[in-house]
Design a protein around this motif. Sequence first.
Motif, mmCIF file in Angstrom:
data_model
loop_
_atom_site.group_PDB
_atom_site.id
_atom_site.type_symbol
_atom_site.label_atom_id
_atom_site.label_comp_id
_atom_site.label_asym_id
_atom_site.label_seq_id
_atom_site.Cartn_x
_atom_site.Cartn_y
_atom_site.Cartn_z
ATOM 1 N N UNK A 145 0.830 -1.240 -0.042
ATOM 2 C CA UNK A 145 -0.061 0.116 -0.056
ATOM 3 C C UNK A 145 0.926 1.254 -0.085
ATOM 4 N N UNK A 146 0.539 1.964 -0.994
ATOM 5 C CA UNK A 146 1.614 3.320 -1.157
ATOM 6 C C UNK A 146 0.797 4.564 -1.095
ATOM 7 N N UNK A 147 1.224 5.395 -0.097
ATOM 8 C CA UNK A 147 0.379 6.483 0.553
ATOM 9 C C UNK A 147 1.285 7.564 0.567
ATOM 10 N N UNK A 148 0.752 8.767 -0.128
ATOM 11 C CA UNK A 148 1.512 10.093 0.033
ATOM 12 C C UNK A 148 0.818 10.956 1.040
ATOM 13 N N UNK A 149 1.366 11.835 1.945
ATOM 14 C CA UNK A 149 1.047 12.488 2.970
ATOM 15 C C UNK A 149 1.948 13.590 3.326
ATOM 16 N N UNK B 208 1.121 -8.703 6.833
ATOM 17 C CA UNK B 208 1.211 -8.991 5.578
ATOM 18 C C UNK B 208 0.969 -7.874 4.610
ATOM 19 N N UNK B 209 0.914 -6.706 5.336
ATOM 20 C CA UNK B 209 0.471 -5.651 4.321
ATOM 21 C C UNK B 209 1.690 -4.694 4.725
ATOM 22 N N UNK B 210 2.402 -4.245 3.301
ATOM 23 C CA UNK B 210 3.552 -3.655 3.262
ATOM 24 C C UNK B 210 3.337 -2.054 3.035
ATOM 25 N N UNK B 211 3.547 -1.094 3.893
ATOM 26 C CA UNK B 211 3.230 0.165 3.773
ATOM 27 C C UNK B 211 4.339 1.047 3.322
ATOM 28 N N UNK B 212 4.274 1.758 2.076
ATOM 29 C CA UNK B 212 5.221 2.582 1.552
ATOM 30 C C UNK B 212 4.729 4.143 1.619
ATOM 31 N N UNK B 213 5.414 4.877 2.645
ATOM 32 C CA UNK B 213 5.091 6.237 2.648
ATOM 33 C C UNK B 213 5.918 7.082 2.004
ATOM 34 N N UNK B 214 5.398 8.130 1.385
ATOM 35 C CA UNK B 214 5.976 9.423 0.801
ATOM 36 C C UNK B 214 5.439 10.671 1.606
ATOM 37 N N UNK C 78 0.109 13.292 -7.687
ATOM 38 C CA UNK C 78 -0.371 12.607 -8.936
ATOM 39 C C UNK C 78 -0.384 11.080 -8.544
ATOM 40 N N UNK C 79 -1.675 10.756 -8.070
ATOM 41 C CA UNK C 79 -1.621 9.402 -7.560
ATOM 42 C C UNK C 79 -1.295 8.376 -8.636
ATOM 43 N N UNK C 80 -1.829 8.572 -9.813
ATOM 44 C CA UNK C 80 -1.767 7.660 -10.928
ATOM 45 C C UNK C 80 -0.239 7.724 -11.268
ATOM 46 N N UNK C 81 0.265 8.994 -11.611
ATOM 47 C CA UNK C 81 1.343 9.250 -12.400
ATOM 48 C C UNK C 81 2.516 8.825 -11.423
ATOM 49 N N UNK C 82 2.239 8.860 -10.176
ATOM 50 C CA UNK C 82 3.300 8.481 -9.223
ATOM 51 C C UNK C 82 3.178 7.014 -8.800
ATOM 52 N N UNK C 83 2.375 6.085 -9.379
ATOM 53 C CA UNK C 83 2.175 4.894 -8.848
ATOM 54 C C UNK C 83 1.790 4.719 -7.488
ATOM 55 N N UNK C 84 1.063 5.661 -7.111
ATOM 56 C CA UNK C 84 0.499 5.632 -5.438
ATOM 57 C C UNK C 84 -0.661 5.039 -5.496
ATOM 58 N N UNK C 85 -1.411 4.462 -4.201
ATOM 59 C CA UNK C 85 -2.584 4.276 -4.110
ATOM 60 C C UNK C 85 -3.525 5.183 -3.614
#
Length: 298
Positions: free
Chosen positions: A95-99, A121-127, A134-141
């Motif tokens: 799960x990739x999140x920007x905040x 089992x959920x891997x969090x990646x935080x930006x 840009x959620x789609x452009x940066x391949x975030x969820x």
Amino acid sequence: MRLPLATLEIFTAIARHGSLRAAADALGIKPSTVSHQLKALEEQLGTALFIRTTRSISLTEAGRALIRGAGPAFDQLSEAVESARSTGHAARGTLKLAMPEFAYHLYVGPILKSFCAEYPEIELELSLTDALSDILGEELHAGFRLGDRVAQDMVAVRLTQPLPVVVVASPDYLAARGIPETPRDLLLHNCIRYRFQSSGHIAPWSFQSNEGEYSVDVQGNLIANTLPATIDMAKRGLGLAYTFRAYVAPLIDNRVLTPVLDDHLGLTPGFFMYFPREYKSMMPLRLFVDHIKQQQGV
């Protein structure tokens, strides 16, 4: 030659199950369909793939060559299809999140231990960024933002109640420059301003009166594009900062910063998560949203 995937699947099933009928049962289709598709594949390849007798069926040399390549390939395809089916529908995956950094400290950091313990089992990646991602452009969820104004193809879900804001300064600054009694008094002070990373605009300092909301065009010699930096400058006695009260509550409680103009301040809309509509049923995202909302009582 166009790959005859449907007939190759039938060929692989015959080779593995040892008969046309067993292949038909395994695939859930009629034996006549299996026979017809096998004949079509042999005609397309220009060679026989099986030696058929009244009692048995066995692979020809061409058939053995084909199963050596087609068998592992269909295993990989089956795994890929199963992976696509399960991705987003189980409590696992990335799960990739920007905040903004302050949103991490206020809402995400405090729930990480309990979330990771419940869903290991959920891997969090935080930006961490103050920019509107840009959620789609940066391949975030998903991303975090104030208010629910998002693009038409996005969904916004409330994470917090409306948030109170505050104007703060260090005790040393207020002792040297005086305490503002009204928002207009801010024009006589050094105000540390915040510039939005996405738009480049200076964030307004908004206040409430009996007539409604209004802004003061404050001035000062310091501008930053991250909220933690503006608070650090205020702690150093460089001026007044405008921020979320929850973000500086420990500094206020410890008398590192002093709030002013409380009677003139209102609320912001609160934080929302935004994400593409297609991710609405994505299990890791749903679990994360529910976990934060539960902690916030939303």
